[in-house]
Enzyme design. Sequence first.
Site, PDB file in Angstrom:
ATOM      1  N   ASP A 198       0.855  -1.179   0.000  1.00  7.24           N
ATOM      2  CA  ASP A 198       0.000   0.000   0.000  1.00  7.24           C
ATOM      3  C   ASP A 198       0.898   1.239   0.000  1.00  7.24           C
ATOM      4  O   ASP A 198       1.722   1.414   0.899  1.00  7.24           O
ATOM      5  CB  ASP A 198      -0.870  -0.041   1.268  1.00  7.24           C
ATOM      6  CG  ASP A 198      -1.962   1.011   1.224  1.00  7.24           C
ATOM      7  OD1 ASP A 198      -2.153   1.644   0.163  1.00  7.24           O
ATOM      8  OD2 ASP A 198      -2.619   1.199   2.261  1.00  7.24           O
TER       9      ASP A 198
ATOM     10  N   ASP B 289      -2.859   2.413  -6.093  1.00  4.16           N
ATOM     11  CA  ASP B 289      -1.773   2.455  -5.111  1.00  4.16           C
ATOM     12  C   ASP B 289      -1.751   1.256  -4.172  1.00  4.16           C
ATOM     13  O   ASP B 289      -1.118   1.303  -3.137  1.00  4.16           O
ATOM     14  CB  ASP B 289      -1.875   3.743  -4.298  1.00  4.16           C
ATOM     15  CG  ASP B 289      -3.147   3.791  -3.468  1.00  4.16           C
ATOM     16  OD1 ASP B 289      -4.131   3.142  -3.864  1.00  4.16           O
ATOM     17  OD2 ASP B 289      -3.154   4.447  -2.422  1.00  4.16           O
ATOM     18  N   GLU B 290      -2.432   0.207  -4.532  1.00  2.00           N
ATOM     19  CA  GLU B 290      -2.595  -0.896  -3.592  1.00  2.00           C
ATOM     20  C   GLU B 290      -2.689  -2.195  -4.362  1.00  2.00           C
ATOM     21  O   GLU B 290      -3.338  -2.231  -5.404  1.00  2.00           O
ATOM     22  CB  GLU B 290      -3.947  -0.690  -2.904  1.00  2.00           C
ATOM     23  CG  GLU B 290      -3.994  -0.839  -1.443  1.00  2.00           C
ATOM     24  CD  GLU B 290      -5.440  -0.846  -0.970  1.00  2.00           C
ATOM     25  OE1 GLU B 290      -5.773  -1.788  -0.276  1.00  2.00           O
ATOM     26  OE2 GLU B 290      -6.218   0.064  -1.319  1.00  2.00           O
TER      27      GLU B 290
END
Lengths: 369, 350
Positions: B8, B103-104
């Site tokens: 993350d 983003d993860e």
Amino acid sequence: MRFIVSREALIGPLMLVANVSERRSTMLVLSNILIQVRGQELLLLATDTEVEMLGRIRLLDHNEEGSITVPAKKFLDLVKSLPDENMIECVLDADRLIMRSGRSKFSLSTLPAEDFPQSDAAINEQKLTVSLPQGEFKSVLNATAFAIAVQDVRYYLNGMLLEVSSDRLRTVATDGHRLSLADVGASADTDQAVQSILPRKAVHELQRLLEPRAEEIRVVLTDKFIRVDNGQIQFTSNLIEGRFPDYHRVVPTQNDLDLVVDRSLLKATLARIAILTHEKSRGVRLVISENLLAVFSVGDEEQGEETLQVEYQGPDIEIGLNVGYLLDVLNAIDGEQVLLQFKDNTSSVLVRDFDAPDRGRYVVMPMRF
Amino acid sequence: MRKIIHIDMDCFFAAVEMRDHPQWRNQPLAVGGQASRRGVIATCNYQARAFGVRSAMATAKALQLCPNLLVVPGRMSVYKEVSAQIRAIFANYSQLIEPLSLDEAYLDVTNSQACQGSATLMAEEIRQQIWQQTGLTASAGIAPIKFVAKIASDLNKPNGQFVVLPSQLDDFVAQLPLSKLPGVGRVTAERLRELGLVSCQDLRNFDRLKLSKLFGKQGQILWQRAHAIDDRAIQSNRVRKSIGIETTLNQDIHSPEQVWQQLLILLPGLMQRWQASGERPIQALRLKLKFDDFSLTTVEQRCPQIDESVLKALLPQALERQQGRGIRLVGLQVSLQSQEASSQQLCLPL
């Protein structure tokens, strides 16, 4: 209130009327049936506040006037379970209806007749009256009802269009994927076509009520109601307010590739192939070449295919269709042979009875795979 | 036992902005829409978080909490570039990558040979490489199952990682508050609390059948999660279930005509997105409204195409729930058919 009636005279009207009552209604009295003795007549009335059915039965002597409501399902089941030749006597005793027949005695709970909602169908402001043979009316309903939408937000599709003109009654139903249309000769006091939308439940009740007989029946339409009376049963229903879409736009006029095939052979083929189609989408692929129709299932892993001799002259066609829609149409048609009319691989298909091509028209939109 | 890494990025959008604008580094910063246009915060940096600013908060509210907050508009194309960079790094460690957003992502490294098979070392390396190549920090959670890996990645944030070894898994999950479990939001957490259920251990002691009666299918999933069971595999090609488009209005609207007008504006956009995503067969059309008290309502109709007449019929249904409230958001979605039933019934042009 007191009356005596033969089981034989009671059962027919009661079965039709009691079916209208609501089994699971928030209004308790709607799961009841209203029983009324008036003069020499026994009246049975049930309603779900949209559809209302009133049955009339001629009584013999020794009756006492009055009215009461009893649970429709229980009353019907009791009457059904008695031997056909029995006489039934009903007496209102305080808040119980006592029912005697042969060696049986039943005591039914009641609710007051005053609580029973009676329709205010102001039939006086008649819009128009249509007359046609009862059996013909039944058959056009049967021929189109299957395509009525189920719980569509386009509420006007959850019913059947009745379009009345001076010499014809037309029924149209569509769920947005397929459309059925049927015509029958009728006489009506109108110069222009008048449209009404009959709710789904009303259509089903009418299908039950009407009998395949040749005698004329009168259909009365106002802005808000439809009423059909065959002497023994008076049927009244609200109409769906709103405008039915312009169905002319979707009935193809340029499908000139004709395929003729034996109806029961095609039905049997499709029923077999349907077993291996995808259970949700139910797609089949029709591959048509000169005098030959091949049907393929469109499934995940399993495959079915079958070929049929047909009459077809024209370019090769390959089209995907929902097999359930096709079978519905084949079941609604009476004739021995069906006419399937195509335009190309992606346009709607028009299906008709080969021997009576103008009686019913069925439009089915294709699927894309 | 599998080895799952959840990676993350640390306050991703805000971090990218701080990287590219060093002058913003030492002040509360948020990426989001302007308060005057009723925007919401997408991401904010840690300085802003100290004031209580959070993602998805209305910008106006965020500015009340933190008057010095600098709110800048997002630069989606830059974020996408960075996202592609980090995914390229992941690809060196596993083919089983499940991106959750830009983003993860989850990585299944069970069969990876890198770092002698140590997921902990792999996570270290991945974070190191992200730093070297993008100048941004990431946090990681390492665990034998998905949802625990995700919870773990939050524990040593920012720029840290947390490992839950197979031997620790059972105890780790037992002490977790139920509100940490995926799918347990405010409402479910409150219902559970009313039953005296706060931690996963509490739930383990609760009757499974009763749980199922009270919470249905969700109850069974909760029971499994509380027992550290999560069989969901990494889905490297996650299939979209729906496509949507929505707009938060500059000012609340009230009348059906105004809503209809907004829908007509959204409609071509929805069509475009659906076409761009490959025209997968449509299962239903859905209309979404958010009222001025932020409550949401959706109505839908099964139908195989984006059909204006269906939409028109859905509108009064949705507005029945308006009850005098203003409308601040109008959205449209199509839910897509599952991949197996990938055929499309065409509609009559009624």
